[in-house]
Design an enzyme around this catalytic site. Structure first.
Site, PDB file in Angstrom:
ATOM      1  N   ASP A  99     -17.879   8.954  -5.185  1.00 37.03           N
ATOM      2  CA  ASP A  99     -17.469   9.291  -6.536  1.00 37.03           C
ATOM      3  C   ASP A  99     -18.676   9.928  -7.230  1.00 37.03           C
ATOM      4  O   ASP A  99     -19.762   9.361  -7.224  1.00 37.03           O
ATOM      5  CB  ASP A  99     -17.060   7.997  -7.274  1.00 37.03           C
ATOM      6  CG  ASP A  99     -15.907   8.208  -8.225  1.00 37.03           C
ATOM      7  OD1 ASP A  99     -16.002   9.119  -9.052  1.00 37.03           O
ATOM      8  OD2 ASP A  99     -14.918   7.452  -8.141  1.00 37.03           O
ATOM      9  N   GLU A 264     -10.812  15.049 -10.134  1.00 39.20           N
ATOM     10  CA  GLU A 264      -9.863  14.238 -10.902  1.00 39.20           C
ATOM     11  C   GLU A 264      -9.424  15.054 -12.114  1.00 39.20           C
ATOM     12  O   GLU A 264     -10.252  15.390 -12.972  1.00 39.20           O
ATOM     13  CB  GLU A 264     -10.509  12.925 -11.386  1.00 39.20           C
ATOM     14  CG  GLU A 264      -9.484  12.040 -12.082  1.00 39.20           C
ATOM     15  CD  GLU A 264     -10.057  11.059 -13.094  1.00 39.20           C
ATOM     16  OE1 GLU A 264      -9.359  10.090 -13.425  1.00 39.20           O
ATOM     17  OE2 GLU A 264     -11.183  11.273 -13.586  1.00 39.20           O
ATOM     18  N   HIS A 325      -7.141   3.366  -9.466  1.00 37.15           N
ATOM     19  CA  HIS A 325      -7.641   2.234 -10.245  1.00 37.15           C
ATOM     20  C   HIS A 325      -7.374   2.369 -11.741  1.00 37.15           C
ATOM     21  O   HIS A 325      -7.759   1.493 -12.513  1.00 37.15           O
ATOM     22  CB  HIS A 325      -9.140   2.086  -9.984  1.00 37.15           C
ATOM     23  CG  HIS A 325      -9.915   3.299 -10.444  1.00 37.15           C
ATOM     24  ND1 HIS A 325      -9.748   4.542  -9.858  1.00 37.15           N
ATOM     25  CD2 HIS A 325     -10.812   3.473 -11.434  1.00 37.15           C
ATOM     26  CE1 HIS A 325     -10.522   5.411 -10.470  1.00 37.15           C
ATOM     27  NE2 HIS A 325     -11.185   4.789 -11.431  1.00 37.15           N
ATOM     28  N   ASP A 326      -6.768   3.475 -12.151  1.00 38.86           N
ATOM     29  CA  ASP A 326      -6.493   3.688 -13.575  1.00 38.86           C
ATOM     30  C   ASP A 326      -5.020   3.563 -13.936  1.00 38.86           C
ATOM     31  O   ASP A 326      -4.677   3.578 -15.114  1.00 38.86           O
ATOM     32  CB  ASP A 326      -6.955   5.095 -13.994  1.00 38.86           C
ATOM     33  CG  ASP A 326      -8.457   5.274 -13.885  1.00 38.86           C
ATOM     34  OD1 ASP A 326      -9.193   4.308 -14.173  1.00 38.86           O
ATOM     35  OD2 ASP A 326      -8.899   6.378 -13.506  1.00 38.86           O
TER      36      ASP A 326
END
Ligand code: GLC
Length: 530
Positions: A99, A264, A325-326
């Protein structure tokens, strides 16, 4: 067909390091823990792991607030643990994607500490500082993604700094060439250490309007919506200059062989596809979140796939994401029976699939009692359902204490179903969701048309969604029943002769199909034609 790159033919699996496996008993997952669990990924059959941040961080946003880009936070281990993980993944043929969080740092990053020290500091312009508005208030109306103004006043120097997320996450100034070089150095640091690429956090946010104009009000805003929706983000994100920045990042990456750049990006389709860049020199994979964002019904799903296929630039490789994860977990959004259909869909559509840890066992969003809430999104705007703790609970491995996740006290509670819903238990069950995932992935690998074949929609009615994948290697029909009632479809000539390769119920392989196909409630099938 030209040979595909690994990130085109492969399957990506996202690990949220805090929650995968604890190696030292402190209740928080870490790199050693991940290394211990790699064989699960091999049994599953995925090709690449993307790790959410494990860098040094005060953890205001659980690692998305970085204080040292080139070091591992002690909670997660050390650089030596990273090297070991890199080595162990390499030995198993797994790619490792990291990331990259270039939009903002932690307010405790030495760069920001210098920047805020005085107006004349050499790093002042590394962040976004503006004078107060005439009334002394914030320079414009931009809102933070975590609620409130995106501007924080700094008493000592009399200016505001901009933070698209928490005030502990000041935005870097990407118009400053020194900032760009510093982040490109971070990229080289990890590429030299063996990273196979990056998932770039909020990449569409890096550039902001040079004049910092006010965002226009959002006519669709409703009371109860998160604050960020109050205005349309016309000037605070997705600026045309972003594409030059991404081309530069890509250039850094292209100095190394076979690396991947993933972005993203939460944007409408027509703006999303611009992130492939001119001549495809942007992101290899601008993350496509349509499965995460759209309602789960056959009409909508058929439409989004077709629109996406149509919008892709020539040569642009598609991708699909089912969870992260969001966002709420797929099993909670669509229910357990449809989670099986979702798995089949993800693994048969054209494009690189990304799986979120735990979705392969049907992990659901856990209810988090108020006193255990961790996520700033929930703490800052409580009660709107914005909290992300429910989808970040520990991975459930087996029937031992804490599902084998930790010998300590887990940082978030386990989902209450962990005694039944865990890897060890589901692996023994030949009809489980985990078994289905393993079979789907194995089938995808053994069936080249599922990876490289083109996508041909099949017109359907009611709750059915169907399509073909076609290439010189063969033809496959995928038929998915998104509803709770059985349905029979007549495929006619298209499926004059076929054989079921896999059903989501895992009990129909080899069955022959001649034109008509009966699907049970919540059933999907993959059929080889001919
Ligand atoms: C991305 C991350 C999210 C984080 C935010 C700020 O959207 O996925 O978890 O809170 O960026 O870095």
């Amino acid at each position: 067909m030209a040979e595909l790159a690994w990130w085109q033919s492969g399957i990506i699996y996202q690990i949220y390091p805090r929650s995968f496996q604890d190696g030292n008993g402190d209740g928080i997952g870490d790199l050693q823990g991940i290394t211990r669990r790699l064989d699960h990924l091999i049994c599953l059959g995925v090709d690449a792991v993307w790790l959410s941040p494990f860098y040094q961080s005060p953890m205001a946003d659980f690692g998305y607030d970085i204080a040292d880009y080139c070091n591992v936070d002690p909670i997660f281990g050390s650089l030596a643990d990273f090297d070991r993980l890199r080595e162990e993944t390499r030995q198993r043929g797994l790619k490792l994607i990291l990331d990259l969080v270039p939009n903002h740092t932690s307010d405790r990053h030495p760069w920001f500490e210098e920047s805020r020290a005085s107006r004349h500091n050499a790093k002042r312009d590394w962040y976004i500082w503006r004078d107060p508005a005439a009334d002394g208030g914030p320079p414009n109306n931009w809102r933070s993604n975590f609620g409130g103004s995106a501007w924080e006043f700094d008493e000592a120097t009399g200016q505001y700094y901009y933070h698209a997320f928490l005030k502990e996450q000041p935005d870097l100034n990407w118009r400053n060439p020194a900032v760009r070089e510093a982040i490109y150095d971070v990229m080289r640091f990890w590429l030299d250490r063996g990273a196979d690429g990056f998932r770039v956090d909020v990449i569409w946010h890096l550039m902001k309007d040079a004049e910092f104009r006010d965002n226009p009000p959002n006519p669709g805003f409703q009371p109860g919506d998160p604050e960020i929706r109050r205005y349309l983000e016309v000037y605070s994100a997705d600026q045309p200059e972003i594409h030059d920045v991404i081309a530069e990042m890509r250039h850094v990456l292209d100095g190394y062989a076979e690396r991947v750049l993933i972005g993203e990006i939460y944007l409408p389709l027509e703006r999303l596809v611009a992130y492939y860049g001119a001549d495809l020199k942007g992101a290899h994979l601008p993350f496509n979140f349509q499965l995460v964002e759209s309602p789960w019904n056959a009409r909508t799903l058929a439409r989004i796939v077709e629109e996406y296929e149509r919008a892709l630039p020539a040569g642009g490789w598609p991708n699909w994401v089912l969870g992260n994860h969001d966002r709420p977990r797929i099993a909670s959004r669509v229910g357990q029976p449809q989670a099986r259909v979702a798995a089949m869909k993800l693994l048969t559509l054209r494009g690189t699939p990304t799986l979120y840890y735990g979705d392969e066992i049907g992990l659901e969003d856990a209810e988090i009692p108020p006193d255990l809430v961790q996520d700033p999104a929930e703490k800052n705007e409580p009660g709107l359902g914005l909290g992300r703790d429910p989808q970040r609970t520990p991975m459930q491995w087996d029937r031992s204490d804490n599902a084998g996740f930790t010998t300590g006290k887990p940082w978030l509670p386990l989902s209450p179903d962990w005694r039944e819903r865990n890897v060890a238990t589901l692996a023994e069950d030949e009809r489980s969701l985990l078994t289905l995932y393993r079979r789907l992935i194995a089938l995808r690998k053994a069936t080249p048309v599922l990876v490289a074949g083109s996508y041909v929609p099949i017109e359907m009615t009611k709750d059915l969604f169907a399509f073909e994948r076609v290439s010189e290697d063969g033809r496959v029909v995928v038929a998915l029943n998104l509803g709770p009632e059985p349905e029979t479809v007549d495929f006619g000539e298209r499926l004059a002769q076929g054989r079921i390769l896999l059903s989501t119920h895992l009990d129909r392989e080899g069955e022959s199909v001649t034109g008509r196909l009966a699907l049970r409630a919540d059933e999907g099938v993959i059929i080889a034609v001919g």
